[in-house]
Design a protein around this motif. Structure first.
Motif, short mmCIF file in Angstrom:
data_model
loop_
_atom_site.label_atom_id
_atom_site.label_comp_id
_atom_site.label_asym_id
_atom_site.label_seq_id
_atom_site.Cartn_x
_atom_site.Cartn_y
_atom_site.Cartn_z
N GLU A 1 0.83 -1.21 0.00
CA GLU A 1 0.00 0.00 0.00
C GLU A 1 0.87 1.25 0.00
N LYS B 1 0.18 1.57 -11.22
CA LYS B 1 -0.98 0.96 -11.87
C LYS B 1 -1.01 -0.52 -11.49
N GLU B 2 -2.21 -1.03 -11.24
CA GLU B 2 -2.37 -2.43 -10.81
C GLU B 2 -1.72 -3.42 -11.78
N LYS C 1 2.24 1.64 -3.55
CA LYS C 1 1.18 2.09 -4.47
C LYS C 1 0.97 3.59 -4.37
N LYS C 2 0.91 4.09 -3.15
CA LYS C 2 0.67 5.52 -2.94
C LYS C 2 1.89 6.35 -3.33
N LYS C 3 3.06 5.93 -2.91
CA LYS C 3 4.27 6.71 -3.17
C LYS C 3 4.54 6.87 -4.65
N TYR C 4 4.39 5.77 -5.40
CA TYR C 4 4.75 5.77 -6.82
C TYR C 4 3.55 5.84 -7.76
N ASN C 5 2.34 5.90 -7.21
CA ASN C 5 1.14 5.94 -8.04
C ASN C 5 1.15 4.80 -9.05
N ASP D 1 6.31 4.76 -15.96
CA ASP D 1 5.57 3.78 -15.15
C ASP D 1 6.52 3.04 -14.23
#
Length: 131
Positions: free
Chosen positions: A12, A21-22, A15-19, A45
């Motif tokens: 989590e 994509k799933e 995901k937040k730090k680097y934005n 990316d």
């Protein structure tokens, strides 16, 4: 590189730090070149390998060479973020495979950390910069 204990919020945080994509998060696996190309990965990316420790266990059991495989992958994909549990703390296991697995995983993580731009430990969802 992000390390920490089990269920401490590493993924989590990444995901937040680097934005992220799933479709660029690979759990317990190194994506093939085809998988990366299929998802149109651009230089902006971020590619994430989550639960690297589980992938290492699988590759050892399969007779693979995880040390060489992950080093080669990171060299070809230098923007990759590696996430792994810390597994070397606590009681030394009696099972010989478990001792080998912990030793090899620890050495792989040391090599990755030495070559990483940044290393963070996440505990209770809070990051601590190590490098």
């Amino acid at each position: 590189m992000v390390i920490g204990g089990y269920a401490q919020g590493k993924l989590e945080y990444v995901k937040k730090k680097y934005n992220v994509k799933e479709e660029f998060i690979f759990d317990c696996a190194l994506p093939s070149k085809e998988e990366i190309e299929k998802n149109n990965l651009s230089k902006d990316d971020v590619l994430v390998i989550s639960s690297l420790h589980k992938w290492i266990r699988k590759r050892i059991k399969e007779g693979g060479r995880p040390e060489e495989e992950i080093a080669s992958f990171v060299k070809k994909n230098p923007g990759t973020v590696i996430i792994s549990d810390e597994i070397g703390n606590g009681i030394v296991p009696m099972d010989p495979f478990e001792r080998v697995y912990r030793e090899r995983t620890g050495r792989i993580l040391c090599d990755l950390a030495a070559n990483a731009e940044e290393v963070e430990r996440v505990t209770c969802g809070i990051p601590q910069k190590i490098k």
